[in-house]
Design a protein around this motif. Sequence first.
Motif, PDB file in Angstrom:
ATOM      1  N   LEU A  55      11.277   7.889 -13.754  1.00  0.00           N
ATOM      2  CA  LEU A  55      11.967   6.605 -13.466  1.00  0.00           C
ATOM      3  C   LEU A  55      11.146   5.324 -14.202  1.00  0.00           C
ATOM      4  O   LEU A  55      10.212   5.092 -13.329  1.00  0.00           O
ATOM      5  N   ALA A  56      11.561   4.632 -14.760  1.00  0.00           N
ATOM      6  CA  ALA A  56      10.895   3.507 -15.534  1.00  0.00           C
ATOM      7  C   ALA A  56      11.751   2.292 -14.694  1.00  0.00           C
ATOM      8  O   ALA A  56      12.694   1.836 -15.262  1.00  0.00           O
ATOM      9  N   ALA A  57      11.134   1.477 -13.893  1.00  0.00           N
ATOM     10  CA  ALA A  57      11.649   0.458 -13.002  1.00  0.00           C
ATOM     11  C   ALA A  57      10.764   0.299 -11.983  1.00  0.00           C
ATOM     12  O   ALA A  57       9.903   0.940 -11.411  1.00  0.00           O
ATOM     13  N   SER A  58      10.631  -0.914 -11.576  1.00  0.00           N
ATOM     14  CA  SER A  58      10.039  -1.213 -10.287  1.00  0.00           C
ATOM     15  C   SER A  58      10.735  -0.890  -9.077  1.00  0.00           C
ATOM     16  O   SER A  58      11.738  -1.505  -9.080  1.00  0.00           O
ATOM     17  N   VAL A  59      10.179  -0.133  -8.231  1.00  0.00           N
ATOM     18  CA  VAL A  59      11.030   0.522  -7.202  1.00  0.00           C
ATOM     19  C   VAL A  59      10.544   0.359  -5.649  1.00  0.00           C
ATOM     20  O   VAL A  59       9.221   0.520  -5.610  1.00  0.00           O
ATOM     21  N   HIS A  60      11.232   0.008  -4.833  1.00  0.00           N
ATOM     22  CA  HIS A  60      10.862   0.330  -3.430  1.00  0.00           C
ATOM     23  C   HIS A  60      11.880   1.359  -2.796  1.00  0.00           C
ATOM     24  O   HIS A  60      12.925   1.021  -2.827  1.00  0.00           O
ATOM     25  N   SER A  61      11.498   2.576  -2.250  1.00  0.00           N
ATOM     26  CA  SER A  61      12.493   3.602  -1.883  1.00  0.00           C
ATOM     27  C   SER A  61      12.137   4.003  -0.410  1.00  0.00           C
ATOM     28  O   SER A  61      10.953   3.967   0.073  1.00  0.00           O
ATOM     29  N   SER A  62      12.962   4.694   0.209  1.00  0.00           N
ATOM     30  CA  SER A  62      12.548   5.369   1.543  1.00  0.00           C
ATOM     31  C   SER A  62      13.591   6.478   1.526  1.00  0.00           C
ATOM     32  O   SER A  62      14.623   6.682   1.116  1.00  0.00           O
ATOM     33  N   GLU A  82       3.941   5.026   2.380  1.00  0.00           N
ATOM     34  CA  GLU A  82       3.776   4.975   4.117  1.00  0.00           C
ATOM     35  C   GLU A  82       4.478   5.818   4.757  1.00  0.00           C
ATOM     36  O   GLU A  82       5.732   6.027   4.413  1.00  0.00           O
ATOM     37  N   ALA A  83       4.116   6.688   5.788  1.00  0.00           N
ATOM     38  CA  ALA A  83       4.799   7.548   6.540  1.00  0.00           C
ATOM     39  C   ALA A  83       4.631   6.914   7.974  1.00  0.00           C
ATOM     40  O   ALA A  83       3.948   6.772   8.448  1.00  0.00           O
ATOM     41  N   ASP A  84       6.244   6.703   8.282  1.00  0.00           N
ATOM     42  CA  ASP A  84       6.069   5.882   9.692  1.00  0.00           C
ATOM     43  C   ASP A  84       5.381   4.713   9.953  1.00  0.00           C
ATOM     44  O   ASP A  84       4.630   4.521  10.904  1.00  0.00           O
ATOM     45  N   GLY A  85       4.937   3.876   8.945  1.00  0.00           N
ATOM     46  CA  GLY A  85       4.229   2.713   8.886  1.00  0.00           C
ATOM     47  C   GLY A  85       2.585   2.895   8.634  1.00  0.00           C
ATOM     48  O   GLY A  85       2.243   1.830   8.611  1.00  0.00           O
ATOM     49  N   HIS A  86       2.381   3.939   8.546  1.00  0.00           N
ATOM     50  CA  HIS A  86       0.936   4.434   8.274  1.00  0.00           C
ATOM     51  C   HIS A  86       0.633   4.814   6.714  1.00  0.00           C
ATOM     52  O   HIS A  86       1.415   5.436   6.075  1.00  0.00           O
ATOM     53  N   SER A  87      -0.389   4.122   6.149  1.00  0.00           N
ATOM     54  CA  SER A  87      -0.484   4.669   4.718  1.00  0.00           C
ATOM     55  C   SER A  87      -0.941   5.982   4.505  1.00  0.00           C
ATOM     56  O   SER A  87      -1.690   6.593   5.228  1.00  0.00           O
ATOM     57  N   VAL A  88      -0.328   6.385   3.447  1.00  0.00           N
ATOM     58  CA  VAL A  88      -0.590   7.667   2.764  1.00  0.00           C
ATOM     59  C   VAL A  88      -1.390   7.799   1.614  1.00  0.00           C
ATOM     60  O   VAL A  88      -0.988   6.922   0.647  1.00  0.00           O
ATOM     61  N   ASP A  89      -2.533   8.661   1.437  1.00  0.00           N
ATOM     62  CA  ASP A  89      -3.178   8.678  -0.036  1.00  0.00           C
ATOM     63  C   ASP A  89      -2.217   9.179  -1.145  1.00  0.00           C
ATOM     64  O   ASP A  89      -1.922  10.392  -0.992  1.00  0.00           O
ATOM     65  N   PRO A  90      -1.793   8.229  -1.874  1.00  0.00           N
ATOM     66  CA  PRO A  90      -0.916   8.669  -3.059  1.00  0.00           C
ATOM     67  C   PRO A  90      -1.672   9.653  -4.170  1.00  0.00           C
ATOM     68  O   PRO A  90      -0.921   9.997  -4.949  1.00  0.00           O
ATOM     69  N   ARG A  91      -2.788   9.855  -4.144  1.00  0.00           N
ATOM     70  CA  ARG A  91      -3.500  10.661  -5.083  1.00  0.00           C
ATOM     71  C   ARG A  91      -3.271  12.146  -4.853  1.00  0.00           C
ATOM     72  O   ARG A  91      -3.607  12.873  -5.841  1.00  0.00           O
ATOM     73  N   ARG A  92      -2.709  12.576  -3.696  1.00  0.00           N
ATOM     74  CA  ARG A  92      -2.493  13.816  -3.555  1.00  0.00           C
ATOM     75  C   ARG A  92      -1.013  14.132  -3.167  1.00  0.00           C
ATOM     76  O   ARG A  92      -0.444  13.104  -2.862  1.00  0.00           O
ATOM     77  N   GLU A 102       8.354   5.640   2.965  1.00  0.00           N
ATOM     78  CA  GLU A 102       8.524   4.664   1.979  1.00  0.00           C
ATOM     79  C   GLU A 102       7.683   4.735   0.820  1.00  0.00           C
ATOM     80  O   GLU A 102       6.566   4.906   1.058  1.00  0.00           O
ATOM     81  N   ALA A 103       7.998   4.533  -0.291  1.00  0.00           N
ATOM     82  CA  ALA A 103       7.206   4.588  -1.730  1.00  0.00           C
ATOM     83  C   ALA A 103       7.596   3.399  -2.652  1.00  0.00           C
ATOM     84  O   ALA A 103       8.666   3.004  -2.515  1.00  0.00           O
ATOM     85  N   GLN A 104       6.520   2.936  -3.014  1.00  0.00           N
ATOM     86  CA  GLN A 104       6.657   1.755  -3.933  1.00  0.00           C
ATOM     87  C   GLN A 104       5.887   1.722  -5.063  1.00  0.00           C
ATOM     88  O   GLN A 104       4.811   2.339  -5.161  1.00  0.00           O
ATOM     89  N   TRP A 105       6.431   1.660  -6.359  1.00  0.00           N
ATOM     90  CA  TRP A 105       5.700   1.591  -7.599  1.00  0.00           C
ATOM     91  C   TRP A 105       6.043   0.674  -8.379  1.00  0.00           C
ATOM     92  O   TRP A 105       7.212  -0.170  -8.239  1.00  0.00           O
TER      93      TRP A 105
END
Length: 310
Positions: A55-62, A82-92, A102-105
């Motif tokens: 997906l080519a777009a700037s997105v905030h999804s949940s 973020e999982a339940d408000g806590h940061s998750v390592d996006p490299r894995r 929630e995901a944002q890119w």
Amino acid sequence: MGQRLNVRSTGHEEVERVWQRFVPSARLDRIDPKRVSFSWDSVELPGFSTVAYELAASVHSSIRMDDQIMACRLVGDSVRLEADGHSVDPRRPWLGAGGSTEAQWTHTARVRAFVFDRTDAERVARLATGDDRLVLRRLAPSARDRDAGLQWERSFSYVSTALNAVHDDAILAVELRRHALMSTLSAFHTPYLDAMQRTHQRSAAPRTVRRAVAHIEAHAREPLTLEDIAAASGISARGLQHAFRRALDTTPTEYLRLVRLSGAHEELRAGTAVSVAEVARRWGFSSASRFARYHREHYGQNPAQIARMF
């Protein structure tokens, strides 16, 4: 048996519509509609789907995974998870299995995901482990370590490629679905891993050790000495030490600590704990700092992180 779906679109409405077919809770909360380019490929089986999209777009999804489990790898620009408000390592790879994620890119992201029906996944995991009480809910979202994450990505590549070729072959499709589930449950900290370890230990160990293991697991929250365990097993304490070392490459005391650590970890994940120190005390750890050190060594996270996450 399997249904393939291929979508190419430049409309942002199509993105959410397609996602919700596979994950009904999926939401695109914010998206730049001026720059959308969407490419989707999936195979859908009963209780299981493989998804690959760009997906080519700037997105905030949940998403909120209540009745499903989703294992996902998201690669893109300025990715935040973020999982339940806590940061998750996006490299894995990460796991959605209860609660919200929630995901944002920005610009472009590539997503690869397995989506499982939770009830079916628990049924298969229970059959595999022999644990009829096993549940797969509110699991830690991060892969166990880098190697486990890489193994999951290799499994995704294998399963998705093979399913695209044999999705109409019912026997092969079922085997691939099982492979996807087992590789996912092994890549993350899940009750499946603990149950498989216990099953292997019981089957490989002599009768005295199996009796000791059963006694430890039944009375882990009670005061237990080596002599108590040996008496319940019908063997001397010294003999039990040797039997454990030969069969399990550990000692009864170390095994007791592992069972207590697992129980405390599950209590923290349940989200009902008053404090980490109280959980440590209830599970026989006289020192909260020592409990925290054992927890970090075994689970790769501080117990306080688990308590905040759930």
